[in-house]
Design a protein around this motif. Structure first.
Motif, PDB file in Angstrom:
ATOM      1  N   ARG A  45      14.355   5.768 -17.469  1.00  0.00           N
ATOM      2  CA  ARG A  45      13.118   6.109 -16.753  1.00  0.00           C
ATOM      3  C   ARG A  45      13.362   7.199 -15.732  1.00  0.00           C
ATOM      4  NH1 ARG A  45      15.489   2.307 -13.526  1.00  0.00           N
ATOM      5  NH2 ARG A  45      15.166   2.489 -11.266  1.00  0.00           N
ATOM      6  N   THR A  46      12.278   7.916 -15.403  1.00  0.00           N
ATOM      7  CA  THR A  46      12.159   8.610 -14.129  1.00  0.00           C
ATOM      8  C   THR A  46      10.974   7.971 -13.430  1.00  0.00           C
ATOM      9  OG1 THR A  46      10.675  10.342 -14.969  1.00  0.00           O
ATOM     10  CG2 THR A  46      13.046  10.766 -15.086  1.00  0.00           C
ATOM     11  N   GLN A  47      10.921   8.082 -12.120  1.00  0.00           N
ATOM     12  CA  GLN A  47       9.824   7.495 -11.353  1.00  0.00           C
ATOM     13  C   GLN A  47       9.342   8.515 -10.329  1.00  0.00           C
ATOM     14  OE1 GLN A  47      12.445   4.186 -10.310  1.00  0.00           O
ATOM     15  NE2 GLN A  47      12.247   4.745  -8.132  1.00  0.00           N
ATOM     16  N   PRO A  48       8.180   8.289  -9.715  1.00  0.00           N
ATOM     17  CA  PRO A  48       7.601   9.322  -8.852  1.00  0.00           C
ATOM     18  C   PRO A  48       8.534   9.859  -7.777  1.00  0.00           C
ATOM     19  CG  PRO A  48       5.985   7.624  -9.277  1.00  0.00           C
ATOM     20  CD  PRO A  48       7.267   7.138  -9.888  1.00  0.00           C
ATOM     21  N   ASP A  49       9.410   8.999  -7.234  1.00  0.00           N
ATOM     22  CA  ASP A  49      10.279   9.444  -6.148  1.00  0.00           C
ATOM     23  C   ASP A  49      11.713   9.720  -6.606  1.00  0.00           C
ATOM     24  OD1 ASP A  49      10.992   6.851  -6.673  1.00  0.00           O
ATOM     25  OD2 ASP A  49      11.068   6.212  -4.577  1.00  0.00           O
ATOM     26  N   PHE A  50      11.941   9.696  -7.925  1.00  0.00           N
ATOM     27  CA  PHE A  50      13.297   9.957  -8.435  1.00  0.00           C
ATOM     28  C   PHE A  50      13.190  10.489  -9.852  1.00  0.00           C
ATOM     29  CE2 PHE A  50      17.535   8.866 -10.083  1.00  0.00           C
ATOM     30  CZ  PHE A  50      18.330   9.350  -9.053  1.00  0.00           C
TER      31      PHE A  50
ATOM     32  N   SER B  15       0.843  -1.191   0.000  1.00  0.00           N
ATOM     33  CA  SER B  15       0.000   0.000   0.000  1.00  0.00           C
ATOM     34  C   SER B  15       0.882   1.246   0.000  1.00  0.00           C
ATOM     35  CB  SER B  15      -0.894  -0.011   1.244  1.00  0.00           C
ATOM     36  OG  SER B  15      -1.672   1.168   1.303  1.00  0.00           O
ATOM     37  N   GLY B  16       0.511   2.231  -0.833  1.00  0.00           N
ATOM     38  CA  GLY B  16       1.283   3.455  -0.937  1.00  0.00           C
ATOM     39  C   GLY B  16       2.437   3.369  -1.913  1.00  0.00           C
ATOM     40  N   ALA B  17       2.583   2.199  -2.565  1.00  0.00           N
ATOM     41  CA  ALA B  17       3.684   2.011  -3.517  1.00  0.00           C
ATOM     42  C   ALA B  17       3.136   1.654  -4.892  1.00  0.00           C
ATOM     43  CB  ALA B  17       4.622   0.915  -3.027  1.00  0.00           C
ATOM     44  N   THR B  18       4.008   1.700  -5.908  1.00  0.00           N
ATOM     45  CA  THR B  18       3.680   1.274  -7.266  1.00  0.00           C
ATOM     46  C   THR B  18       4.869   0.486  -7.814  1.00  0.00           C
ATOM     47  OG1 THR B  18       4.583   3.305  -8.265  1.00  0.00           O
ATOM     48  CG2 THR B  18       2.243   3.301  -7.695  1.00  0.00           C
TER      49      THR B  18
ATOM     50  N   GLN C  71      10.187  -0.527  -7.848  1.00  0.00           N
ATOM     51  CA  GLN C  71       9.149  -0.001  -6.970  1.00  0.00           C
ATOM     52  C   GLN C  71       9.392   1.468  -6.677  1.00  0.00           C
ATOM     53  OE1 GLN C  71       7.783  -2.435  -3.602  1.00  0.00           O
ATOM     54  NE2 GLN C  71       8.069  -0.650  -2.263  1.00  0.00           N
ATOM     55  N   SER C  72       8.281   2.209  -6.609  1.00  0.00           N
ATOM     56  CA  SER C  72       8.366   3.625  -6.272  1.00  0.00           C
ATOM     57  C   SER C  72       7.121   4.012  -5.490  1.00  0.00           C
ATOM     58  CB  SER C  72       8.505   4.467  -7.544  1.00  0.00           C
ATOM     59  OG  SER C  72       8.674   5.845  -7.222  1.00  0.00           O
ATOM     60  N   THR C  73       6.932   5.310  -5.321  1.00  0.00           N
ATOM     61  CA  THR C  73       5.746   5.824  -4.643  1.00  0.00           C
ATOM     62  C   THR C  73       4.625   6.019  -5.663  1.00  0.00           C
ATOM     63  OG1 THR C  73       6.670   8.041  -4.915  1.00  0.00           O
ATOM     64  CG2 THR C  73       7.068   6.942  -2.817  1.00  0.00           C
ATOM     65  N   VAL C  74       3.502   6.534  -5.219  1.00  0.00           N
ATOM     66  CA  VAL C  74       2.357   6.791  -6.102  1.00  0.00           C
ATOM     67  C   VAL C  74       2.676   7.954  -7.044  1.00  0.00           C
ATOM     68  CG1 VAL C  74      -0.047   7.557  -6.150  1.00  0.00           C
ATOM     69  CG2 VAL C  74       0.714   5.898  -4.433  1.00  0.00           C
ATOM     70  N   GLY C  75       2.265   7.822  -8.299  1.00  0.00           N
ATOM     71  CA  GLY C  75       2.495   8.891  -9.262  1.00  0.00           C
ATOM     72  C   GLY C  75       2.789   8.344 -10.646  1.00  0.00           C
ATOM     73  N   SER C  76       3.419   9.153 -11.490  1.00  0.00           N
ATOM     74  CA  SER C  76       3.652   8.773 -12.882  1.00  0.00           C
ATOM     75  C   SER C  76       5.104   8.362 -13.116  1.00  0.00           C
ATOM     76  CB  SER C  76       3.303   9.939 -13.812  1.00  0.00           C
ATOM     77  OG  SER C  76       1.905  10.178 -13.805  1.00  0.00           O
TER      78      SER C  76
END
Length: 229
Positions: free
Chosen positions: A145-150, A124-127, A175-180
């Motif tokens: 790539r870029t990810q929500p937390d980086f 929960s809270g991750a993608t 794995q990252s946080t919620v977002g695009s």
């Protein structure tokens, strides 16, 4: 007397629609697609389920779906017009879409690869996201790539080449946080210098607990295209 006539007329209709007898009333059209086949081979393939052609001449670089009753099935992937084939066992489940790829094995023969992810749990809270290189004609690709937390572009996997064996087809899930997630794909130049001008850009927004797979496929006429599952 009229009631008896009505009953006699109704009996054949009831028999034909007996939902308890699937062989009588429920042909393949009664089942939703249960199997997704990705043709990551270099020529069209026929897809046979339990000895019957379910998808005919699936073009290279394309994706098809087939219906099947829930349960175990014998799957055959056969290059169209050729005798050599690859066999696999697949179990379909109501409400689930299984994914199989026809890939190029060592020596150029066709092989099958199961692409379903069964072990990657998203907290929960991750993608989570993964990228599969299923474009046999593309050679080595640059995938960043870029990810929500980086937000700094970083290489997904190096080297990123087409692989024929199921154990090496899948790039790792990240794995990252919620977002695009922003994923960009190109063939040259090598390295992050191609980020700004990458011809293929995929933005994947993910909510809490979600995961997706990006599949890279050959494009008709050259280059690559992507599908997101």
């Amino acid at each position: 007397m009229l009631s008896k006539i009505r009953l006699l007329l109704l009996l054949p209709f009831l028999a034909a629609c007996d939902v308890g007898n699937s062989t009588r009333c429920c042909g393949p059209s009664a089942y939703v697609p249960a199997l997704r086949v990705i043709n990551a081979f270099t020529t069209p393939v026929d897809v046979l389920i339990d000895g019957t052609v379910a998808i005919s001449a699936l073009a290279a670089g394309s994706i098809g779906t087939a219906s099947a009753r829930p349960g175990a099935h014998a799957l055959v992937l056969r290059p169209t017009g050729a005798g050599a084939s690859a066999s696999a066992s697949v179990t379909t489940t109501t409400g689930e879409l299984r994914t199989i790829a026809a890939v190029r094995a060592a020596g150029g023969a066709v092989a099958s690869a199961a692409l379903d992810d069964t072990n990657s749990v998203v907290p929960s809270g991750a993608t989570k996201l993964r990228v599969l290189h299923l474009a046999p004609n593309a050679g080595e690709l640059q995938v960043y790539r870029t990810q929500p937390d980086f937000q700094q572009p970083v290489s997904w996997q190096f080297p990123f080449t087409y692989q024929a064996q199921p154990t090496s087809l899948s790039a790792p899930f990240y794995q990252s946080t919620v977002g695009s997630w922003d994923v960009r794909i190109w063939q040259t130049p090598v390295g992050v210098s191609g980020w700004a001008t990458a011809p293929l850009k995929v933005v994947v927004p993910l909510a809490s607990g979600e995961k997706k797979t990006i599949v890279i496929l050959d494009q008709v006429g050259g280059g690559v295209r992507v599908e997101v599952f």
